[in-house]
Scaffold this motif. Structure first.
Motif, short mmCIF file in Angstrom:
data_model
loop_
_atom_site.label_atom_id
_atom_site.label_comp_id
_atom_site.label_asym_id
_atom_site.label_seq_id
_atom_site.Cartn_x
_atom_site.Cartn_y
_atom_site.Cartn_z
N TYR A 229 0.81 -1.22 0.00
CA TYR A 229 0.00 0.00 0.00
C TYR A 229 0.85 1.27 0.00
CZ TYR A 229 -3.59 3.33 1.59
OH TYR A 229 -4.45 4.40 1.70
N ARG A 230 1.95 1.27 0.72
CA ARG A 230 2.79 2.47 0.82
C ARG A 230 3.95 2.47 -0.17
NH1 ARG A 230 1.14 5.34 5.13
NH2 ARG A 230 -0.03 4.25 6.76
N GLY A 231 3.89 1.57 -1.15
CA GLY A 231 4.91 1.57 -2.18
C GLY A 231 5.92 0.44 -2.01
N GLN A 232 6.79 0.33 -2.97
CA GLN A 232 7.74 -0.78 -3.01
C GLN A 232 8.93 -0.54 -2.09
OE1 GLN A 232 8.71 -2.08 -6.95
NE2 GLN A 232 10.57 -3.15 -6.31
N THR A 233 9.32 -1.60 -1.38
CA THR A 233 10.51 -1.61 -0.53
C THR A 233 11.31 -2.87 -0.85
OG1 THR A 233 9.46 -2.86 1.26
CG2 THR A 233 9.20 -0.46 1.30
N ALA A 234 12.48 -2.98 -0.24
CA ALA A 234 13.27 -4.19 -0.44
C ALA A 234 12.52 -5.42 0.06
CB ALA A 234 14.61 -4.05 0.27
N ARG A 235 11.76 -5.25 1.14
CA ARG A 235 11.04 -6.38 1.73
C ARG A 235 9.90 -6.86 0.84
NH1 ARG A 235 6.42 -6.14 6.25
NH2 ARG A 235 6.57 -8.21 7.19
N ASN A 236 9.07 -5.92 0.34
CA ASN A 236 7.86 -6.32 -0.36
C ASN A 236 8.02 -6.36 -1.88
OD1 ASN A 236 7.63 -3.70 -1.39
ND2 ASN A 236 6.06 -3.06 0.05
N ALA B 89 6.90 -15.94 -5.26
CA ALA B 89 6.53 -16.01 -3.85
C ALA B 89 6.98 -14.75 -3.11
CB ALA B 89 7.17 -17.23 -3.19
N TYR B 90 6.13 -14.27 -2.24
CA TYR B 90 6.48 -13.22 -1.29
C TYR B 90 6.33 -13.83 0.10
CZ TYR B 90 5.72 -9.12 1.73
OH TYR B 90 5.78 -8.22 2.76
N VAL B 91 7.45 -14.02 0.78
CA VAL B 91 7.46 -14.64 2.11
C VAL B 91 7.92 -13.58 3.10
CG1 VAL B 91 8.35 -16.51 3.54
CG2 VAL B 91 7.93 -16.90 1.09
N CYS C 297 5.17 -16.23 6.52
CA CYS C 297 3.92 -16.41 5.80
C CYS C 297 4.17 -16.26 4.30
CB CYS C 297 2.89 -15.38 6.24
SG CYS C 297 2.51 -15.43 8.01
N MET C 298 3.48 -17.07 3.50
CA MET C 298 3.71 -17.09 2.07
C MET C 298 2.56 -16.49 1.28
SD MET C 298 4.47 -20.36 -0.43
CE MET C 298 4.34 -20.16 -2.22
N ASN C 299 2.91 -15.63 0.34
CA ASN C 299 1.99 -15.05 -0.62
C ASN C 299 2.45 -15.37 -2.04
OD1 ASN C 299 0.41 -12.51 0.99
ND2 ASN C 299 2.35 -13.17 1.86
N ASP D 239 13.15 -17.95 0.66
CA ASP D 239 12.10 -18.35 -0.28
C ASP D 239 11.38 -17.17 -0.91
OD1 ASP D 239 12.16 -21.32 0.05
OD2 ASP D 239 11.71 -20.79 2.13
N SER D 240 11.54 -15.98 -0.32
CA SER D 240 10.88 -14.81 -0.88
C SER D 240 11.52 -14.45 -2.21
CB SER D 240 10.98 -13.63 0.08
OG SER D 240 10.05 -12.63 -0.26
N GLY D 241 10.71 -14.27 -3.22
CA GLY D 241 11.19 -14.00 -4.57
C GLY D 241 11.31 -15.24 -5.44
N THR D 242 11.07 -16.42 -4.87
CA THR D 242 11.13 -17.66 -5.65
C THR D 242 10.13 -17.64 -6.79
OG1 THR D 242 11.84 -18.99 -3.75
CG2 THR D 242 10.77 -20.16 -5.56
#
Length: 205
Positions: A52-59, A69-71, A80-82, A137-140
């Motif tokens: 919601y607040r824009g792109q960061t290294a995390r999201n 995947a976004y973990v 948690c996995m998205n 796993d985030s970014g897989t």
């Protein structure tokens, strides 16, 4: 059992979340297989979304390309996995909230500390723990030959919709999707800061 193609994820998050119910979550290097029974949609134009607040290294994985995947780590203890959805740059995704374990239960039980089988994957943090998910796993890429992916075996359960679980912001969007006949879904809990649910709002399990 066919791995889901990128075109499956390249759609609005609510449509993808609905269609994820009944699909198979696979981590082939660990021999793990589970049927997704609950998913929630999030988009960057509503305040409960991490984008919601824009792109960061995390999201960053939420901003695409779709099918990644976004973990994320939450409450100092849960991964948690998205799945990223929509077009690249849009910032949207689907949280995998619960699944029914099918294969690899011994490893899931070991990781989850001997809980009932019904509770192995009943909630996004439990699912992440049982599948051994973490920051790496985030970014897989879930669509391009890796060991973590989502597949389709043709199962099409009846799906119920309702508000998302434990969300204080935009709490009444009916973007939680769950298998109607599953005992593995997580219980609905309304956030204490969300106020009373509107009349007719789904508030079941």
């Amino acid at each position: 059992m066919n791995r889901l193609p990128r075109s499956f994820f390249a759609r609005p998050a609510p449509a993808v979340a609905h269609d994820l119910v009944g699909k198979l979550l696979v981590k082939s290097d660990d021999g793990l297989l589970a049927r997704i029974v609950e998913a929630e949609a999030y988009t960057d134009d509503e305040p409960a979304c991490h984008a919601y607040r824009g792109q960061t290294a995390r999201n960053a994985p939420l901003f695409g390309p779709p099918g990644h995947a976004y973990v994320y780590f939450t409450y100092g203890m849960h991964w948690c996995m998205n799945t990223a959805t929509g077009a690249a740059g849009e910032g949207q995704g689907c949280l995998l909230r619960a699944a029914e374990p099918l294969e690899g239960l011994d490893l899931m039980r070991e990781r989850r500390g001997g809980v009932r089988d019904r509770d192995l994957l009943r909630g996004p943090g439990r699912l992440g723990q049982a599948f051994g998910l973490g920051r790496d796993d985030s970014g897989t890429d879930l669509c391009d030959g890796g060991t973590l992916y989502i597949a389709d075996d043709g199962t099409r359960p009846a799906v119920l919709t309702g508000p998302r679980v434990g969300v204080a912001l935009a709490p009444d969007l009916a973007w939680r999707f769950r298998a109607a006949e599953s005992g593995h879904v997580s219980p609905y809990k309304r956030h204490p800061r969300a106020g009373n649910a509107p009349a007719g709002t789904y508030s079941g399990g």
